[in-house]
Each structure stands twice: as structure tokens, then as C-alpha cells.
Design an enzyme around this catalytic site. Structure first.
Site, PDB file in Angstrom:
ATOM      1  N   VAL A 388       0.831  -1.203   0.000  1.00 43.10           N
ATOM      2  CA  VAL A 388       0.000   0.000   0.000  1.00 43.10           C
ATOM      3  C   VAL A 388       0.869   1.257   0.000  1.00 43.10           C
ATOM      4  CG1 VAL A 388      -1.683   1.323   1.361  1.00 43.10           C
ATOM      5  CG2 VAL A 388      -1.960  -1.158   1.088  1.00 43.10           C
ATOM      6  N   ASP A 389       1.899   1.274   0.821  1.00 44.54           N
ATOM      7  CA  ASP A 389       2.781   2.436   0.920  1.00 44.54           C
ATOM      8  C   ASP A 389       3.462   2.714  -0.419  1.00 44.54           C
ATOM      9  OD1 ASP A 389       3.864   4.545   2.314  1.00 44.54           O
ATOM     10  OD2 ASP A 389       5.172   3.339   3.569  1.00 44.54           O
TER      11      ASP A 389
END
Length: 649
Positions: A388-389
Site C-alpha cells: 500500500v505504501d
């Protein structure tokens, strides 16, 4: 003017130019960046032990790993002979036992001075019987401790339904990929070939067979005592589990692992999972040339890295590779310094685009089946486990570059990020709503990192990405993310940094998000955070933070200033609308004074974390990216006479 204490902009241009030139020169021919990702002694030591487990010993390679292990051994009053988890840290007994074991396997004389120092330090800490669960499992594979030293983890866990309190789908991706092959090993209980018959009896205060209880407190809560009681009950019962269900469970583990082997990039893209898969295939009787066994072994070898530039003759093994993360961060720095249309930025974007995961619904889809795929992994390839990051940072870069050809990729990333938001309003790194906290109290989870809950730094990046895109329909998701950050802010004004060291990292991340989301710079949340950063500035103008801030050290403090932390603090303050504050000018001056002639910066202290208090990381690229980003942003704000940062990162 923007600044009340303004650095010389001509000198600033020169510093930025040299840093930009150095970073551009390090770009790979195909447009990507990749730097060393270094952990502690544990993984190179485990690699040596893996070779001895299989009797596939490479003496030359092991000798060079030995050079590395001896070079990073402690030799200070706080660590007189053990191995730390990070530069200049205190001794860690588990890392020290593995490093000693590996050196002895390589052939180091136990009576050599460095081995005697290590042994004395280990015995003074209670001996090898006091190591963590993963170390005791490693020792059990060598017959160095009995299997009762390890918690009960029946392979039948692979068969448990989703509603059961303990299942593979309630733990984090990294735990899932590590545990699946490990369950087979703990069931089959193989014995390492260990052709040199290396033993480490001398590291035990009490002979291994005489240790009464390897699994003991102090426990973090009453749940720890309850799970210990359950472990005691299950221990005698496990041997009576039906053989039919046991075979089904082993096959379920194989069926889970095989499609996720991920080619030469390895199971989960992380060393422990890869190494466990190799041992599992070997234990189950696979031939070394079997395609699954062979590719698992090749993936481990891909992590071997030459450290000779810093440690002559040394080699170590990385925990994983970080090309997508490195490429996106480097390109953000170059975009700030040279403009988003710079050729090096375009080349990085061109490399990133085809690595977007569009054809695999990974493990994240178990909880978010309706979210369309669209993320990027951290490694070269890891389709089942996009990050996600990384996805938020890559998405911001592609949007920033402004090429119409990127729009479809950015939109897919946006939809995936929206789909991955947890009920709390935050985001985890790889999964959604992975908040089964009771699982961190089982005996197996003494590292306390079995889960992937939402964190402030990842949530901040997602808010930044969505806010930078500016879709009106995303405002509710952004508002929920901002509310999550508001709840996560510490009383002193800072935020905890789960994936970077530590409160400075978390606070910078949150301030960027709040700025991108349009909060007024004088809002209490932003003001308190900025005041916290200013109060942590060191006398020389820089910032630094001790990795021990994940334990008991004061947040945001260290005995020296560091380039990465200084850059994060400056970026945070600029996002808070304080580019004109004297603290920012002093920090910019410090970064310029700390720059090497070749345009780069150096820092030996570790700047990130895998698992707080257990596993730390040193991104060798961080001193390349972040100081350049901070210097260039300051220059751009000064010349634009604006306090508002345009980019969400």
C-alpha cells in the site's frame, strides 16, 4: 520574503546540483534504482546455517560472510561481544547466538578472542535457552535444543476455517509466508545434515535437555498466560492428531506456497519465507533440481550482496530487495530538483508502469474481494503482496510527472487504495483490518509482529495520494483518514513511525498528509506537531533519532544529527507552512555542511524498521533521496514565495 534566516541560494543551488548529479548517475540503464537494504547479523548467519542444513556449503562465500559478521560484532561497554540489531545498539541475544553458531560452522576457533567475547556476552544474558522463538526453532532443527523448546504450532492450522480465532488469514502477509513452510518443518522435525557436526553446547547456562521451561513470561497480558496454558494442553495431544488430516494439512501448505513462489524473487519476496521453503522442499524429499526447490534456492542466492566497499572482503545477505521503493523515492527527489518532466524521472516512471499488479488478486482480496487490483510491490516482483505504501508513493509520482499515458495506472492505483482502507479510516501495509491483537499474545508471537494493522505513516501516504489527485468523490475517504491521524497523534504532538525511524518519520508523514488534505497550517494538530519537531532540533541544526525510541529512548533524540532524519524534519516543517522559520534555515545549513564532495550524504545508523524492537533496517538509498528532496523543496518554496507545498509527498 519567505525566510527570515535565508541560506545563500547560490550555495544551495550548488549543493542541489551535486546531489542531483550523483543520484542521476546511479540510475540503472533501464531506469530503475536499487540500493542495499541491510539488516543485522541474523540473516547472513541463517544463510550459513541453511547451507549446513542442506550440506550445500560454499566455503568461499561463507568465508566472506564471516568477514562481515566479525566486522559488525559489538565491542563497546554496552555491547562487549554480542551482535546488535542496529548500528551502535545494545547486544541482542538471539542475533548473537545465530552469529556465533554461523562463525563456528564457518570454522572459527571457539577459543579465538572474538568468539570468547561473544560466548561470555551470551552466557551473561542467560544463555541460548533465552533466545526468541525463531532462534529456538533454528536450534531445534540442528538438535541443539529439544522440540519442546518451541511452541506447539500444528500444521493443521492450514485447514482451519476463516471463523476460527487462529487462522492463516488473520495474520500478516509476512507471517503467512514464513509460517506456511515452517509449520511443515515443525511437524516433520527434520535434523540438519550438519556435515561438520557443529554444536553450541557451550552457549547454554543449563544443558538443553535440563531446561525445565523454554516458554515462559513475562507475558504482556492475561492472554499470554491463557495461551501458555493452551500450549501446555496441546503439547501431549498433538502426537495423536490423525495422520489423514496431517497429510491434508501438509498438502494445503504446499498448495498455498507453490503458486506464491514468485520465481527468483522468492516466496513473499523476503528471506525467512524463502529459506523456510527451501528447507521444506528438502525435508519432503524434493530433488534439488525439482523446479520448485531449484527456484526457491535461486531466490535465496539473489539476496547475497557484496559489502566490500564498506567491509573489505565482506559479503552479507539482504532481507529482501527494494527496487520499487528506491525508484519511486529517487524519482520524487529528482522531480523536486529538476522538474517533473526530467528525463531521469520519465525513465523511472517508464520502468515502474509495467510493474503494476493488474492480473493477480493477492491475499489482500480475502478481506477486500471487491477492490480491483492496481498496486505495486516493494520488490522487483511480488504479485500476491502489493504494498500500500509503495502504491501511494508511486501513484503520487506518476500523477506528478503529468504524462497522460500514466492516467490509467494512477486511476487503478487510486481505486485499489480506496478499496484497501480499513474500518478505522487508516491503512495497513499489505492487508485491511488486520487487527486481531490477541494473536500477538500466543507463545509463537514473542516478536509481537504477527499482524499488519493500520499505521499512521502508511495512512498518511494514502491520504496524501488521494488528496493530491483531488477527486471530489474521495473526500469522505480522505476525511476518515484525517480523523484516523487525529486519533493517532501522541499527546506531545508527534506520530509513531511504524516503518521508519521513528517519531520524526511518522510526524513528517502525517504533516505531509494534513497539508495535502488542505488543513490550515494553524490548526492545533499541525501546530503541535511542528512545535514538537522544533523542540527536537539539535544544537548543530540537524535532527536525529535513536532506534531505541522503539523501546525506552526519548522520542526524536539521538547523540548526533543524521541526514535522513534531518530531511524528514525539514520536510515536515515545510509541509506545516514553516519554511520561513529559523529552525528550517538552520536545518538546511546543516544538510549543506554534512554533504560529501561527491554530492551524497552518509549515515551509519539504521533509518527504518521491519518489526519494532526485533528487526531493524538500513536503507542505503535514504541519504541519497531525502536530503536532496528537502533542499530542493526549500529552494522551490523560497523562489516561489509560497508556504504551501504542492506535492502530497
Amino acid at each position: 520574503m519567505l525566510t527570515t534566516l535565508s541560506p545563500d541560494l547560490a550555495e544551495l543551488d550548488d549543493a542541489i546540483g551535486r546531489a542531483q548529479e550523483r543520484l542521476a548517475a546511479e540510475q540503472q540503464p533501464d531506469g530503475h534504482y536499487v540500493y542495499e537494504l541491510e539488516a543485522d547479523a541474523t540473516i547472513p548467519a541463517e544463510y550459513v546455517l541453511l547451507e549446513h542444513f542442506l550440506d550445500r556449503i560454499d566455503p568461499e562465500l561463507e568465508a566472506r560472510i564471516g568477514v562481515y559478521l566479525r566486522a559488525i560484532q559489538g565491542n563497546s561497554p554496552q555491547n562487549p561481544g554480542g551482535w546488535p540489531l542496529f548500528h551502535d545498539g545494545a547486544m541482542d541475544i538471539s542475533a548473537s547466538v545465530k552469529a556465533y553458531f554461523a562463525l563456528k560452522a564457518i570454522g572459527d576457533d571457539p577459543e579465538a578472542p572474538h568468539m570468547r567475547r561473544a560466548r561470555a556476552a551470551i552466557l551473561a544474558r542467560g544463555g541460548a535457552e533465552r533466545t526468541n522463538v525463531f532462534t529456538r526453532i533454528q536450534l531445534a532443527l540442528y538438535g541443539a535444543v529439544p522440540w519442546r523448546a518451541c511452541p506447539v504450532m500444528p500444521v493443521e492450522i492450514m485447514l482451519l476455517p476463516g471463523w476460527f480465532p487462529i487462522t492463516m488469514w488473520k495474520i500478516s502477509y509476512w507471517s503467512r509466508t514464513v509460517i506456511a513452510p515452517l509449520l511443515v518443518l515443525m511437524t516433520e522435525r527434520p535434523v540438519a545434515r550438519n556435515p561438520r557436526d557443529v554444536r553450541i553446547d557451550e552457549l547454554f547456562v543449563t544443558p538443553p535437555e535440563q531446561v525445565r521451561d523454554y516458554i515462559r513470561g513475562p507475558y504482556k497480558s492475561w492472554m499470554g498466560n491463557a495461551f501458555k496454558a493452551l500450549d501446555t494442553v496441546l503439547r501431549p495431544l498433538e502426537r495423536h492428531f490423525p495422520s489423514r488430516s496431517r497429510k491434508r494439512a501438509i498438502q494445503a501448505a504446499i498448495d498455498f506456497i507453490t503458486p506464491r513462489l514468485n520465481g527468483e524473487d522468492g516466496l513473499g519476496g523476503i528471506y525467512p519465507a524463502m529459506a523456510n521453503a527451501v528447507m521444506m522442499f528438502d525435508t519432503l524429499g524434493y530433488a534439488p533440481d525439482h523446479p520448485d526447490y531449484a527456484i526457491a534456492w535461486a531466490s535465496v542466492h539473489k539476496l547475497v550482496t557484496d559489502a566490500a566497499a564498506r567491509i573489505p572482503g565482506g559479503i552479507y545477505v539482504q532481507p529482501c530487495l527494494s527496487p520499487v521503493w528506491d525508484t519511486s523515492l529517487a524519482a520524487h527527489a529528482l522531480a523536486e530538483a529538476a522538474g517533473a518532466q526530467d528525463a531521469h524521472v520519465a525513465a523511472a516512471c517508464d520502468w515502474l508502469i509495467p510493474r503494476q499488479v493488474l492480473d493477480v488478486k493477492g491475499d489482500w482480496a480475502y478481506r477486500k474481494p471487491d477492490a480491483p487490483p492496481g498496486g505495486w510491490a516493494f520488490q522487483y516482483n511480488n504479485a500476491y503482496y502489493p504494498d500500500v505504501d509503495d502504491t501511494a508513493v508511486v501513484g503520487m509520482l506518476l500523477d506528478r510527472a503529468g504524462d497522460p499515458a500514466h492516467r490509467e495506472a494512477v486511476e487503478r492505483a487510486r481505486l485499489w487504495i480506496l478499496g484497501m482502507q480499513s474500518k478505522s479510516g487508516g491503512w495497513g501495509a499489505f492487508d485491511s483490518d488486520n487487527e486481531f491483537d490477541y494473536l500477538n499474545h500466543i507463545p509463537f508471537a514473542d516478536h509481537g509482529a504477527l499482524l499488519d494493522p493500520p499505521t499512521a505513516d502508511v495512512a498518511a501516504r494514502c491520504v496524501s495520494f488521494l488528496a493530491q489527485l483531488g477527486h471530489p468523490e474521495d473526500r469522505p475517504a480522505i476525511a476518515r483518514g484525517v480523523d484516523y491521524l487525529r486519533r493517532e497523534q501522541k499527546p506531545d504532538g508527534s506520530w509513531f513511525g511504524r516503518w521508519g525511524t521513528n517519531y520524526i518519520y511518522g510526524t513528517w508523514s502525517a504533516l505531509c498528509a494534513l497539508n495535502a488534505a488542505g488543513l490550515p497550517h494553524d490548526s492545533p494538530m499541525i501546530r503541535r506537531a511542528a512545535e514538537w519537531l522544533i523542540a527536537r532540533q539539535r544544537e548543530d541544526g540537524g535532527w536525529g533519532e535513536d532506534c531505541e525510541s522503539y523501546a525506552h529512548a526519548p522520542p526524536g533524540e539521538y547523540h548526533e544529527s543524521l541526514p535522513s532524519q534531518t530531511a524528514w524534519a525539514l520536510l515536515g516543517l515545510m509541509a506545516a507552512g514553516m519554511a520561513g522559520h529559523p529552525s528550517v534555515a538552520r536545518g538546511i545549513d546543516w544538510l549543506q555542511s554534512a554533504q560529501d564532495e561527491d554530492g551524497s550524504w552518509r549515515e551509519k545508523p539504521y533509518n527504518a524498521v521491519g518489526f519494532p524492537r526485533v528487526f531493524y533496517l538500513r536503507y542505503h538509498g535514504y541519504p541519497r533521496f531525502f536530503p536532496l528532496l528537502a533542499l530542493a523543496r526549500f529552494r522551490n518554496l523560497a523562489r516561489g514565495n509560497s508556504a504551501r507545498v504542492a506535492c502530497g509527498f
